[in-house]
Design an enzyme around this catalytic site. Structure first.
Site, mmCIF file in Angstrom:
data_model
loop_
_atom_site.group_PDB
_atom_site.id
_atom_site.type_symbol
_atom_site.label_atom_id
_atom_site.label_comp_id
_atom_site.label_asym_id
_atom_site.label_seq_id
_atom_site.Cartn_x
_atom_site.Cartn_y
_atom_site.Cartn_z
ATOM 1 N N ASN A 171 -6.966 -85.491 -7.032
ATOM 2 C CA ASN A 171 -6.776 -84.166 -6.419
ATOM 3 C C ASN A 171 -7.500 -82.986 -7.064
ATOM 4 O O ASN A 171 -7.493 -82.128 -7.858
ATOM 5 C CB ASN A 171 -5.407 -83.668 -6.895
ATOM 6 C CG ASN A 171 -5.049 -83.454 -8.379
ATOM 7 O OD1 ASN A 171 -5.614 -84.233 -9.166
ATOM 8 N ND2 ASN A 171 -3.914 -82.788 -8.718
ATOM 9 N N ASN B 255 5.090 -80.974 -13.621
ATOM 10 C CA ASN B 255 5.721 -81.644 -12.157
ATOM 11 C C ASN B 255 5.420 -83.205 -12.291
ATOM 12 O O ASN B 255 4.364 -83.703 -12.360
ATOM 13 C CB ASN B 255 4.900 -81.147 -10.998
ATOM 14 C CG ASN B 255 5.438 -81.959 -9.650
ATOM 15 O OD1 ASN B 255 6.104 -82.900 -9.814
ATOM 16 N ND2 ASN B 255 4.806 -81.410 -8.721
ATOM 17 N N ASP C 248 -0.828 -88.390 -17.789
ATOM 18 C CA ASP C 248 -0.707 -87.318 -16.746
ATOM 19 C C ASP C 248 -1.717 -85.919 -17.214
ATOM 20 O O ASP C 248 -1.031 -84.888 -17.149
ATOM 21 C CB ASP C 248 0.577 -86.663 -16.209
ATOM 22 C CG ASP C 248 0.411 -85.936 -14.844
ATOM 23 O OD1 ASP C 248 -0.610 -85.859 -14.449
ATOM 24 O OD2 ASP C 248 1.516 -85.420 -14.426
HETATM 25 O O1 DOR Z 1 2.280 -81.353 -13.654
HETATM 26 C C1 DOR Z 1 1.534 -81.981 -12.885
HETATM 27 N N1 DOR Z 1 0.368 -81.434 -12.883
HETATM 28 N N2 DOR Z 1 1.843 -82.913 -12.101
HETATM 29 C C2 DOR Z 1 1.014 -83.430 -11.188
HETATM 30 O O2 DOR Z 1 1.420 -84.418 -10.596
HETATM 31 C C3 DOR Z 1 -0.327 -82.758 -11.068
HETATM 32 C C4 DOR Z 1 -0.923 -82.263 -12.327
HETATM 33 C C5 DOR Z 1 -2.095 -81.228 -11.773
HETATM 34 O O3 DOR Z 1 -2.986 -81.628 -11.091
HETATM 35 O O4 DOR Z 1 -2.179 -80.219 -12.295
#
Ligand code: DOR
Length: 437
Positions: A100, A285, A312
């Site tokens: 992403n 998330n 993460d």
């Molecule tokens: O908390 C999160 N942040 N969960 C995710 O799945 C994506 C990530 C982000 O790219 O900031």
């Protein structure tokens, strides 16, 4: 040549747990054994450089399979070089980059960009996950075959759940051909809506929109069904609930190709840590869940139902987190704290063994991703993580290798930390100092 002496070396895969020496030559482990001869060593080599690591613990090099590098596109939060240094500081020799970025890693050239840049930067091995859907829009398939050829080792729309069930099935059918796993961020948007914290008493008390556990669990159930239909290996990312674990347990018992990971923040923090300060470093998330979920996650990790711990690592700039809770982005950093949190909360308290730590931070990620194994055994790449279990340190708001400081554990006292990291026999950290390359 390098000889690491005097440390307790642990690798459950080869049944090793002993104070022993490791001889490194040309980037590989040449020999493991007590009192390896130096000088005229019979190996036809020169006298090695000797490092005395008495009191330390040496593990096969750790890998974090869930990291947001932010490059290309959001280098003000993080870039490949700063993330590589953060990984080394945290004790990792390798990471898996999420797609992403901006633009999204959804084509061969974008996979190649990250791999090329990471090779140039050095310090840490970087592997790449390509997107499942074009631009992460969930509407059409990304160029999965091309990305595989360019070196992608897994596919995911992480950051979002892929909403369309038919497209997810198609994606899994497709990815299955390349014997790669699909990594699934499980989030049903029609149920989660604008939720920002776990839906429950705390969300009501704080007046924040709730993100119900079912918004994760329904997609876990769906994706397990699709793994069965397609035969594709499915890895559930950042699992957070006891019900989700039940689904994974049942899938594994039926012999389905399913694995899962947990983050340190979901293991050790919960909705009760959210309070009237509305600390946006605790907005992630999926969201922090309940104390009962913490308990279930810890037990599942210790037991081996949860395969992997991943950070993460989601860096965000201070000005982005300094917003109202609803408007701040989701995510917290984790590369520099995950290992120490596990050492402090589980290994140090003798709830979890070093052997299990090696499984979930070194062997399982590589097995799931189909990467070359590393071990403390002759012939393995000399990828090693050295831990100083005696170090006590506090998570500070500053002094990160990461460009961002949005860590969820600031202020916490931790016990144990990586002191040295070797990648192909080359140090990326020595005595707590990340090496310039
Ligand atoms: O908390 C999160 N942040 N969960 C995710 O799945 C994506 C990530 C982000 O790219 O900031």
């Amino acid at each position: 040549m390098l000889l690491l002496k005097g440390a307790r070396c642990i690798d459950p895969r080869v049944g090793l747990d002993a104070i022993t020496d490791i001889l490194i030559r040309d980037g590989s482990i040449a020999a493991v054994g007590a009192d390896l001869p130096v000088g005229d060593d019979g190996l036809g080599t020169d006298r090695p450089l000797i490092r005395d690591l008495s009191g330390r613990v040496i593990l096969p090099g750790l890998m974090d399979m869930h990291v947001h590098l932010r490059e290309p596109g959001q280098e003000y939060k993080e870039d490949i070089a700063s993330a590589a240094r953060a990984a080394a500081q945290g004790g990792f020799v390798a990471v898996l980059a999420m797609p992403n970025t901006q633009p999204v890693t959804d084509s061969a050239s974008r996979v190649a960009f990250v791999l090329d840049k990471a090779r140039y930067v050095g310090v840490t091995r970087v592997h790449v996950a390509g997107a499942l859907s074009r631009d992460l829009a969930g509407e059409s398939l990304a160029e999965i075959g091309d990305m595989y050829k360019a070196g992608a080792v897994a596919f995911t729309d992480d950051g979002r759940g892929l909403q369309d069930c038919g497209l997810m099935r198609l994606a899994m059918d497709y990815v299955h051909q390349f014997a790669c796993p699909v990594l699934s961020h499980c989030e049903l948007e029609s149920l989660v809506g604008s939720g920002v914290v776990h839906e429950g008493i705390v969300s009501t008390r704080l007046g924040l929109a709730g993100w119900p556990a079912a918004g994760e669990e329904i997609q876990i159930a769906r994706d397990i069904a699709l793994a069965e239909l397609s035969g594709c290996a499915l890895h559930i990312q950042h699992i957070t609930t006891a019900v989700g674990l039940k689904l994974v347990r049942e899938a594994k018992e039926r012999g389905l190709p399913v694995s899962c990971e947990v983050t340190a923040h979901h293991l050790f923090l919960n909705e009760n840590d959210l309070n009237a300060t509305y600390d946006t470093n605790l907005k992630m998330n999926p969201p922090l869940r309940t104390t009962a979920d913490n308990q279930a996650l810890q037990e599942a990790l210790i037991e081996g139902l949860i395969d992997v711990v991943a950070s993460d690592h989601a860096p965000h700039a201070a000005h982005e987190k300094a917003l109202e809770f609803e408007r701040a982005p989701f995510g917290c950093t984790g590369l520099e704290t995950t290992l120490s949190l596990l050492l402090t909360e589980l290994v140090g308290l003798e709830k979890m063994s070093y052997q299990r730590l090696v499984e979930c931070l070194a062997h399982a990620p590589r097995r799931i991703l189909g990467l070359e194994e590393v071990g403390i055994v002759a012939g393995s790449p000399a990828d090693l993580t050295v831990i100083d279990p005696g170090v006590r340190w506090q998570v500070e708001a500053e002094n990160w290798q990461s460009k961002s400081a949005n860590n969820a554990f600031i202020g916490q006292q931790l016990q144990g930390r990586a002191s040295d990291v070797y990648v192909r026999g080359i140090p990326s950290m020595i005595e707590g100092t990340v090496c310039d390359v």
